[in-house]
Write an enzyme that holds these catalytic residues in place. Structure first.
Site, PDB file in Angstrom:
ATOM      1  N   ASP A  95     -40.437   8.048  77.791  1.00 36.21           N
ATOM      2  CA  ASP A  95     -41.414   9.004  77.611  1.00 36.21           C
ATOM      3  C   ASP A  95     -42.749   8.652  77.399  1.00 36.21           C
ATOM      4  O   ASP A  95     -42.998   7.679  76.512  1.00 36.21           O
ATOM      5  CB  ASP A  95     -40.690   9.756  76.184  1.00 36.21           C
ATOM      6  CG  ASP A  95     -41.684  10.966  76.031  1.00 36.21           C
ATOM      7  OD1 ASP A  95     -41.665  11.889  76.544  1.00 36.21           O
ATOM      8  OD2 ASP A  95     -42.828  10.894  75.176  1.00 36.21           O
ATOM      9  N   GLU A 119     -40.521  11.094  83.526  1.00 35.67           N
ATOM     10  CA  GLU A 119     -40.891  12.602  83.713  1.00 35.67           C
ATOM     11  C   GLU A 119     -42.005  12.972  84.824  1.00 35.67           C
ATOM     12  O   GLU A 119     -42.993  11.887  84.863  1.00 35.67           O
ATOM     13  CB  GLU A 119     -41.121  13.424  82.426  1.00 35.67           C
ATOM     14  CG  GLU A 119     -42.405  13.189  81.762  1.00 35.67           C
ATOM     15  CD  GLU A 119     -42.365  13.787  80.426  1.00 35.67           C
ATOM     16  OE1 GLU A 119     -41.912  15.051  80.207  1.00 35.67           O
ATOM     17  OE2 GLU A 119     -42.822  13.040  79.429  1.00 35.67           O
ATOM     18  N   ASP A 126     -40.394  12.227  70.829  1.00 35.98           N
ATOM     19  CA  ASP A 126     -40.653  11.114  71.876  1.00 35.98           C
ATOM     20  C   ASP A 126     -39.235  10.569  71.996  1.00 35.98           C
ATOM     21  O   ASP A 126     -38.934  10.560  73.320  1.00 35.98           O
ATOM     22  CB  ASP A 126     -41.700  10.112  71.756  1.00 35.98           C
ATOM     23  CG  ASP A 126     -43.061  10.916  71.278  1.00 35.98           C
ATOM     24  OD1 ASP A 126     -43.322  11.926  72.005  1.00 35.98           O
ATOM     25  OD2 ASP A 126     -44.147  10.431  71.075  1.00 35.98           O
ATOM     26  N   CYS A 138     -32.773  19.865  65.508  1.00 33.99           N
ATOM     27  CA  CYS A 138     -31.871  20.930  66.329  1.00 33.99           C
ATOM     28  C   CYS A 138     -31.269  22.118  65.488  1.00 33.99           C
ATOM     29  O   CYS A 138     -30.752  21.754  64.374  1.00 33.99           O
ATOM     30  CB  CYS A 138     -30.643  20.235  66.848  1.00 33.99           C
ATOM     31  SG  CYS A 138     -29.743  21.411  67.973  1.00 33.99           S
ATOM     32  N   CYS A 191     -27.290  21.906  66.205  1.00 30.21           N
ATOM     33  CA  CYS A 191     -26.365  21.060  65.622  1.00 30.21           C
ATOM     34  C   CYS A 191     -26.747  20.352  64.122  1.00 30.21           C
ATOM     35  O   CYS A 191     -26.168  19.585  63.762  1.00 30.21           O
ATOM     36  CB  CYS A 191     -25.659  20.054  66.461  1.00 30.21           C
ATOM     37  SG  CYS A 191     -26.809  18.784  67.227  1.00 30.21           S
ATOM     38  N   CYS A 204     -31.817  19.351  72.979  1.00 30.20           N
ATOM     39  CA  CYS A 204     -31.428  18.430  71.914  1.00 30.20           C
ATOM     40  C   CYS A 204     -30.581  17.312  72.605  1.00 30.20           C
ATOM     41  O   CYS A 204     -29.695  17.624  73.357  1.00 30.20           O
ATOM     42  CB  CYS A 204     -30.358  19.190  71.082  1.00 30.20           C
ATOM     43  SG  CYS A 204     -29.401  18.061  69.968  1.00 30.20           S
ATOM     44  N   CYS A 220     -26.776  17.713  71.647  1.00 30.51           N
ATOM     45  CA  CYS A 220     -25.645  18.807  71.838  1.00 30.51           C
ATOM     46  C   CYS A 220     -25.970  19.575  73.047  1.00 30.51           C
ATOM     47  O   CYS A 220     -25.240  20.419  73.571  1.00 30.51           O
ATOM     48  CB  CYS A 220     -25.442  19.747  70.791  1.00 30.51           C
ATOM     49  SG  CYS A 220     -26.835  20.585  70.432  1.00 30.51           S
TER      50      CYS A 220
HETATM   51 ZN   LIG Z   1     -28.161  19.668  68.975  1.00 31.29          ZN
END
Ligand SMILES: [Zn+2]
Length: 210
Positions: A33, A117, A198, A188, A191, A170, A173
């Site tokens: 990143d 990216e 980053d 998150c 979860c 996330c 999850c």
């Molecule tokens: Zn999560």
């Protein structure tokens, strides 16, 4: 061959054929990143921070800029101040390029696959505050160096689709949530996973190829 003059220094550049030089890879897939706060954050937890010399040179640059604006237009003193400013600009660019070279060499030499990216630069340039930060980070230069070094060292460069929400997912999850730029920690809602923004994005980039 190309000869150019930049801030009083002459540069000669020419194209040449380079034989690929594959290196043994210590790591398999790594997500990177490229940020505004750190130079780069990697999915293995490594952080390449902006070098101190760079920050100092940037500070000096601001001073020189102010000095130029105070001098009378067309005066000899202004011309001198402009010359000094150009030199300072070049120094900042040189420090940045050096840091980017170290980063891209390390990545390409030691990893079989590097995932980055695809920044939507034109969209981001409409936001002026962001624009200077991005131009500053040298994302184009980062991508350019990585592209040819991956060829040199026989590694694969993967550029994630520009709609892949690497900062919103996330990495634990897969839940997706909005992440305004000022939110530095990913928490998150599904979860409860917590991580640096980053770093979470870098792990998602590494997961992109699976
Ligand atoms: Zn999560």
């Amino acid at each position: 061959m190309r000869i150019s003059k930049r801030a009083g220094d002459w540069h000669i550049s020419f194209k040449y054929d380079y034989q690929p030089n594959p290196t043994p890879k210590e790591g398999d897939i790594i997500g990177v990143d490229v940020g505004i706060n750190a130079l780069a954050t990697c999915s293995d937890g490594r952080i390449f921070s902006n070098v101190k010399a760079y920050k100092q040179a940037k500070k000096r640059l601001t001073g020189y800029q102010r000095r130029v604006s105070k001098k009378k237009i067309g005066s000899k003193n202004r011309a001198k101040a402009v010359k000094r400013l150009a030199k300072a600009h070049k120094k900042v660019a040189d420090i940045r390029a050096d840091a980017l070279h170290k980063l891209t060499t390390w990545l390409a030499k030691n990893h079989s696959t590097i995932v980055i990216e695809d920044l939507n630069i034109s969209g981001m340039l409409k936001n002026h505050k962001l624009a200077s930060a991005i131009a500053d980070c040298g994302f184009y230069e980062f991508k350019r160096q990585l592209t040819y070094k991956c060829e040199w060292y026989d590694s694969v460069l993967v550029i994630a689709d520009r709609f892949y929400p690497s900062s919103q997912l996330c990495s634990n999850c897969g839940h997706q949530q909005k992440m305004p730029l000022n939110v530095r920690t990913y928490e998150c809602a599904n979860c409860g996973f917590k991580a640096d923004r980053d770093f979470n994005a870098a792990v998602n980039l590494a997961n992109y190829v699976y």
